[in-house]
Design a protein around this motif. Structure first.
Motif, mmCIF file in Angstrom:
data_model
loop_
_atom_site.group_PDB
_atom_site.id
_atom_site.type_symbol
_atom_site.label_atom_id
_atom_site.label_comp_id
_atom_site.label_asym_id
_atom_site.label_seq_id
_atom_site.Cartn_x
_atom_site.Cartn_y
_atom_site.Cartn_z
ATOM 1 N N ARG A 188 -13.890 -4.146 -24.802
ATOM 2 C CA ARG A 188 -15.273 -3.773 -25.107
ATOM 3 C C ARG A 188 -16.067 -3.478 -23.839
ATOM 4 N N ASN A 206 -9.416 -3.798 -28.917
ATOM 5 C CA ASN A 206 -10.827 -3.598 -29.260
ATOM 6 C C ASN A 206 -11.440 -2.657 -28.234
ATOM 7 N N LYS A 208 -14.424 -1.038 -28.575
ATOM 8 C CA LYS A 208 -15.838 -0.800 -28.867
ATOM 9 C C LYS A 208 -16.618 -0.608 -27.562
ATOM 10 N N ASP A 229 -13.917 -1.677 -36.708
ATOM 11 C CA ASP A 229 -15.274 -2.230 -36.706
ATOM 12 C C ASP A 229 -16.282 -1.351 -35.976
ATOM 13 N N LEU A 230 -15.830 -0.254 -35.342
ATOM 14 C CA LEU A 230 -16.766 0.571 -34.576
ATOM 15 C C LEU A 230 -17.812 1.223 -35.461
ATOM 16 N N THR A 261 -18.773 9.035 -32.140
ATOM 17 C CA THR A 261 -18.103 9.082 -30.839
ATOM 18 C C THR A 261 -18.346 10.424 -30.151
#
Length: 320
Positions: A188, A206, A208, A229-230, A261
């Motif tokens: 992250r 992950n 993110k 989960d993004l 994104t």
């Protein structure tokens, strides 16, 4: 040999103290630069504050040794056992640690700039605040290591094992991560700008808020859930993924959530984007030539000037 005798002989010009038994010895704040302690037994020894620059500690046993604030610039620690050693605030600039065992070692605030760490084992090592700028970490084992917030600019992490490592907020700009294993890692807000990630394994990592601008990720495995989960809080999510200009040729992104994104000017030739969520994404001037977009969601995305030559579209048709 007792410590007083060693220091006296060193002062007389002797340098070869290889294979010496110095278990639990106290050698604090002593100048021992260029000393030869190869294969010496320094298990549990206290060398804090000592100057060991240019020392030969090849295959030395430094298990549980204390080397707090010690100077080890250009020292040879190849094959040394430094498991559970305390090297906090130590200076290991340009030190050689090839195949060294640093399992559970404390390297907090240590300076490892341009250190040679090929094949070293740093499982569960504490690297909080350590400086690894320009270090060679080829084939190093950093599985489970805490690398959060570290500056790894330009480091060579090719074929490194970073499984489950914590790289949150780390700077990996221009790093070489060829065939590195980053599966299950925490990335992250990490900076991978300009990094070389060809054939790296990022499955279930992950990502993110990660910055992958101008990164090369050709033929990477990013798996189904690495961007999970993004998209759940996309409307107010501040830490978005930046993949602008990234080279993602042949990358496997099936099922990934890439909502909101930035992918402008990205190269996604032959990328596997089946069931990917690209809602509200910026794909301006991106190239998706020959990519597989079956069941992909582009709702409200910016697709101006996008290249879709021979691309398999969301409905399964081929764009010509």
């Amino acid at each position: 040999m007792d410590i007083e005798q060693l220091i006296w002989q060193y002062g007389q010009g002797s340098r070869d103290f290889s294979r010496l038994d110095l278990q639990h010895a106290d050698i604090i704040q002593v100048d021992l630069s260029e000393i030869n302690l190869s294969r010496a037994d320094l298990n549990g020894a206290n060398l804090s504050g000592s100057n060991l620059s240019y020392a030969n500690l090849n295959r030395a046993d430094l298990n549980y040794a204390r080397l707090i604030t010690s100077k080890l610039m250009n020292a040879d620690l190849s094959g040394a056992d430094l498991s559970y050693a305390d090297l906090s605030w130590g200076d290991l600039t340009s030190a050689t640690l090839v195949n060294a065992n640093l399992t559970h070692a404390n390297l907090k605030q240590a300076r490892l700039t341009h250190a040679e760490l090929r094949g070293a084992v740093l499982c569960e090592a504490n690297l909080l605040g350590a400086d690894l700028t320009g270090a060679n970490l080829n084939r190093v084992d950093l599985s489970g290591a805490d690398l959060s917030g570290l500056d790894l600019t330009g480091a060579d992490l090719s074929r490194a094992d970073l499984t489950g490592a914590d790289l949150r907020g780390a700077n990996l700009e221009n790093c070489n991560l060829y065939k590195a294993d980053l599966s299950l890692s925490q990335l992250r807000n990490a900076n991978f700008k300009g990094a070389f990630l060809q054939q790296a394994n990022l499955s279930r990592a992950n990502l993110k808020g990660v910055n992958l601008a101008r990164a090369i990720l050709r033929e990477d495995n990013l798996g189904v859930s690495n961007l999970s989960d993004l998209g759940r809080r996309a409307a107010n999510l501040p830490d978005l993924i930046d993949l602008s200009g990234a080279i993602l040729k042949g990358t496997k992104l099936q099922g990934a959530i890439l909502l909101n994104t930035t992918l402008d000017y990205a190269l996604l030739h032959r990328a596997l984007l089946v069931s990917v969520n690209l809602q509200i994404a910026n794909l301006m001037d991106a190239s998706l030539r020959e990519a597989d977009l079956r069941n992909a969601n582009f709702e409200k995305s910016n697709i101006s000037n996008i290249n879709l030559t021979e691309t398999i579209m969301p409905d399964g048709s081929v764009h010509h």
